[in-house]
Design an enzyme around this catalytic site. Structure first.
Site, mmCIF file in Angstrom:
data_model
loop_
_atom_site.group_PDB
_atom_site.id
_atom_site.type_symbol
_atom_site.label_atom_id
_atom_site.label_comp_id
_atom_site.label_asym_id
_atom_site.label_seq_id
_atom_site.Cartn_x
_atom_site.Cartn_y
_atom_site.Cartn_z
ATOM 1 N N ASP A 1 0.384 -1.687 -0.016
ATOM 2 C CA ASP A 1 -0.078 0.011 -0.080
ATOM 3 C C ASP A 1 0.688 1.127 -0.273
ATOM 4 O OD1 ASP A 1 0.535 -0.253 2.877
ATOM 5 O OD2 ASP A 1 -0.585 -0.594 3.507
ATOM 6 N N HIS B 1 -6.745 -4.957 10.310
ATOM 7 C CA HIS B 1 -7.217 -4.774 9.434
ATOM 8 C C HIS B 1 -5.595 -5.286 8.520
ATOM 9 C CE1 HIS B 1 -4.838 -0.601 10.415
ATOM 10 N NE2 HIS B 1 -3.838 -1.097 9.306
ATOM 11 N N GLU C 1 -9.688 -1.296 5.803
ATOM 12 C CA GLU C 1 -10.203 -1.584 7.203
ATOM 13 C C GLU C 1 -11.248 -2.006 6.908
ATOM 14 O OE1 GLU C 1 -8.195 1.041 8.612
ATOM 15 O OE2 GLU C 1 -8.149 2.412 8.086
ATOM 16 N N ASP D 1 -7.869 -2.971 14.761
ATOM 17 C CA ASP D 1 -8.780 -3.171 14.459
ATOM 18 C C ASP D 1 -9.036 -4.232 13.683
ATOM 19 O OD1 ASP D 1 -8.043 -2.426 12.019
ATOM 20 O OD2 ASP D 1 -9.474 -1.222 12.342
HETATM 21 C C1 GLP Z 1 -0.613 -0.484 8.549
HETATM 22 C C2 GLP Z 1 -0.650 -0.635 7.549
HETATM 23 C C3 GLP Z 1 -0.438 -2.022 7.029
HETATM 24 C C4 GLP Z 1 0.397 -2.796 9.349
HETATM 25 C C5 GLP Z 1 -0.557 -1.991 10.026
HETATM 26 C C6 GLP Z 1 -0.189 -2.338 11.529
HETATM 27 O O1 GLP Z 1 -1.719 0.234 8.716
HETATM 28 N N1 GLP Z 1 -0.878 -0.540 6.603
HETATM 29 O O2 GLP Z 1 0.481 -2.694 6.618
HETATM 30 O O3 GLP Z 1 0.664 -4.134 9.663
HETATM 31 O O4 GLP Z 1 0.021 -0.300 10.491
HETATM 32 O O5 GLP Z 1 1.584 -1.317 11.246
HETATM 33 P P1 GLP Z 1 2.491 -1.474 12.676
HETATM 34 O O6 GLP Z 1 3.223 -2.704 12.067
HETATM 35 O O7 GLP Z 1 3.239 -0.218 13.020
HETATM 36 O O8 GLP Z 1 1.869 -2.044 13.726
#
Ligand code: GLP
Length: 261
Positions: free
Chosen positions: A67, A138, A143, A136
């Site tokens: 993304d 995702h 989302e 949440d």
């Molecule tokens: C973001 C990314 C996800 C990631 C998530 C968790 O929203 N788009 O790919 O898995 O956050 O992030 P973190 O690893 O910093 O907890």
């Protein structure tokens, strides 16, 4: 899903890196799906170490990131492009043009999303997709409520994700509202997935993903339908799993030929 609970985040990250390195050594033209966020950082450090110390080469590897934010130039320090460049790509021997992220500056977003899907298909599909999970549930930026059949497209961030990601931007109002993200169906098409989750604040999402009903309300739960997904956890992220002891027993009694490390 294969649920592996390691003694800590460092051990889980090491194992994830080993699985990726094994794939690259078997297939030097492997196509990797990569993730951003803080979760995969230690794994990327391990890959860099393996490149520097063990001769692991990425020169024929292709990557596609999950993304990107819409409206951030790639050289913006908060773009996922910058994050990937700084944490991984600039330290390894990837070929020019072999790393791909959705183009958050594209003029025509639907066309650009379709082109991203086409580029993945032209590369032969993703051999291994690395994933984290949001609080949440995702996956990437899908989302809760995202179509389980979704493909790469524009999404609007939820307030929860804006809040969580504001730590990279300094304040919530600086976080872009729109993103381009691989869809859940794009992720499901990967031949193998490795999902990492660490810390107590991920425990509920991890429980819902692994042991809850498959539902768009917890996008990660779609991985219950994936044939080859490994979930690598630390004890905190695993703490709310009802079958935690079973997962530990399965890993402890694996035949040697099934072991990843
Ligand atoms: C973001 C990314 C996800 C990631 C998530 C968790 O929203 N788009 O790919 O898995 O956050 O992030 P973190 O690893 O910093 O907890």
């Amino acid at each position: 899903m294969e649920v592996i609970i390691k003694s800590d985040k460092a051990e889980a990250s090491k194992l994830g890196a080993k699985i990726i390195a094994r794939l690259i050594r078997q297939n030097n033209k492997a196509v990797l799906g990569l993730a951003t966020g803080s979760t995969p950082l230690q794994l990327y450090k391990q890959l860099v170490r393996m490149h520097q110390e063990e001769g692991l080469s990425f020169k024929d590897v292709t990557t596609f990131n999950l993304d990107e934010y819409v409206g951030l130039e790639s050289d913006n320090p908060c773009s996922f492009y910058s994050e990937m460049h700084n944490n991984l790509f600039c330290h390894i021997d990837m070929a020019k043009g072999a790393t791909h992220l959705p183009d958050g500056m594209a003029e025509n977003i639907p066309d650009s999303c379709a082109a991203y899907e086409a580029a993945i298909a032209a590369a032969g599909g993703i051999d291994l997709q690395l994933l984290g999970i949001g609080h949440d549930g995702h996956l990437a930026f899908n989302e809760p409520g995202s179509s389980l059949a979704s493909r790469t497209r524009l999404k609007t961030l939820s307030q929860k994700t804006i809040k969580a990601n504001s730590r990279f931007f300094g304040s919530e109002d600086k976080v872009p509202r729109h993103v381009m993200t691989m869809g859940l169906s794009t992720i499901m098409a990967a031949r193998q997935c490795i999902l990492l989750a660490f810390g107590m604040d991920k425990a509920e999402a991890v429980r819902d993903m692994i042991e809850g009903p498959v539902s768009a309300s917890c996008p990660g739960s779609i991985l219950q339908f994936h044939e080859r997904t490994i979930v690598l956890l630390d004890p905190e992220a695993a703490s709310k799993l009802r079958r935690k002891q079973y997962y530990l027993d399965v890993y402890a009694s694996k035949p040697a030929w099934q072991l990843w490390d």
